[in-house]
Design a protein around this motif. Structure first.
Motif, short mmCIF file in Angstrom:
data_model
loop_
_atom_site.label_atom_id
_atom_site.label_comp_id
_atom_site.label_asym_id
_atom_site.label_seq_id
_atom_site.Cartn_x
_atom_site.Cartn_y
_atom_site.Cartn_z
N ARG A 49 -43.75 59.12 18.14
CA ARG A 49 -43.61 58.67 19.53
C ARG A 49 -42.60 59.59 20.20
O ARG A 49 -41.60 59.96 19.61
CB ARG A 49 -43.08 57.23 19.56
N ASP A 50 -42.85 59.93 21.44
CA ASP A 50 -41.97 60.91 22.09
C ASP A 50 -40.50 60.49 22.10
O ASP A 50 -39.61 61.30 21.90
CB ASP A 50 -42.47 61.26 23.50
N ASP A 51 -40.26 59.20 22.30
CA ASP A 51 -38.87 58.71 22.39
C ASP A 51 -38.09 58.92 21.10
O ASP A 51 -36.86 58.99 21.10
CB ASP A 51 -38.85 57.21 22.72
#
Ligand code: ATP
Ligand code: ZN
Length: 283
Positions: A49-51
């Motif tokens: 996930r990008d986060d």
């Protein structure tokens, strides 16, 4: 072996993979897999996930990563940034319901603002000397005003169509973002060497994206005038044509000014102008 973290599925995924492929790095993708190893470069790709990407890179779970600057700065990890990549360009903007009067940022004093980017918004409001209540929500920020949750929102915008379809009006730009390559700060010499090799290829790809190869025919007496118009990598290549008194000129022009150059070239007598993309460019 260098470990690269990219977004598993989202707005960064496709262009991240495209960049790696354009660097001549091959790998097999499968939407089910969490990681893949390149078949021709010492690179392993982790899909996350990008986060989570800045944190994993900071901790050394991944060595390098590709993430939006908005996420990187929101998480206070700017120190990991190595290079802007020029894709996934977007902005973080403040928007208010279209019918609301809004003239100046001070109109948000004391108001409730919903966002997924509380730090970036707080920094901006502090700079402007505005005191507002920030409500952090993780998604569907754009519906907050219509359900009475907030007076304004601060969200990612690219074309602005999502705002319009939710009856909102963009009023301030808070932050401009694009994809950025990040790296762990303590890479060992071997990993650093692989990263440098990757950066060399990325630069070649980026340079090529802005450049176009131009070919044209010109009467010999015009060669000098036309050459002046073609800045090129060095000076243009000149090849004689079968037709007497004519030559073919080849050069490289920057995409940003090529329309202007093409007008001038035609005025100077150039004919049969071809402009073709360049795949890689090493200087
Ligand atoms: P994840 O499931 O990985 O957490 P996400 O829903 O948080 O994904 P995306 O919407 O895929 O994230 O956006 C990822 C990044 O792409 C954003 O942080 C931003 O940098 C950029 N981005 C977001 N929206 C746009 C857009 N409309 N145009 C271009 N880039 C965008
Ligand atoms: Zn995310």
């Amino acid at each position: 072996m260098l470990r690269l973290a990219i977004q598993k599925s989202g707005r960064l995924s496709e262009d991240s993979l495209k960049l790696i492929r354009e660097c001549g790095i091959s790998f097999i993708t499968s939407s089910l897999k969490l990681k893949t190893e390149s078949t021709n470069f010492p690179l392993e790709i982790l899909y996350l996930r990008d986060d989570d990407i800045p944190g994993y890179v900071a901790d050394g779970v991944a060595d390098i990563g590709i993430v939006g600057e908005n996420v990187l700065v929101e998480e206070g990890m700017q120190r990991l940034a190595v290079e802007q990549l020029g894709f996934s360009k977007c902005r973080l903007s403040l928007a208010v319901p279209k019918g609301d009067s809004y003239e100046h940022i001070s109109d948000l004093q004391g108001k409730n603002i919903a966002t997924s980017y509380p730090k970036l918004l707080q920094t901006y409001l502090d700079e402007k000397g505005v005191d507002a209540n920030i409500h952090t929500i993780s998604g569907s920020v754009e519906i907050a005003p219509s359900i009475g949750l907030a007076d304004a929102i601060c969200d990612i915008v690219s074309s602005g169509s999502t705002l319009i379809s939710n009856g909102l009006r963009e009023v301030e730009r808070v932050f401009s973002s694009q994809a950025v390559l990040i790296a762990n700060e303590g890479l060992d010499a071997e990993k650093r060497r692989v990263l440098d090799k990757l950066l060399f290829r990325i630069h070649a790809v980026q340079r090529a994206q802005k450049a176009k190869y131009i070919l044209l025919n010109a009467p010999n007496e015009k060669i000098e005038e036309i050459s002046q118009l073609l800045p090129g990598a060095k000076s243009p290549s000149i090849l004689p044509l079968a037709e007497k008194g004519w030559s073919s000129l080849h050069s490289v022009v920057n995409e940003d000014d090529f329309w202007e150059i093409i007008e001038k070239l035609k005025e100077a007598g150039a004919q049969g102008i071809l402009v073709v993309p360049i795949e890689k460019m090493i200087v």
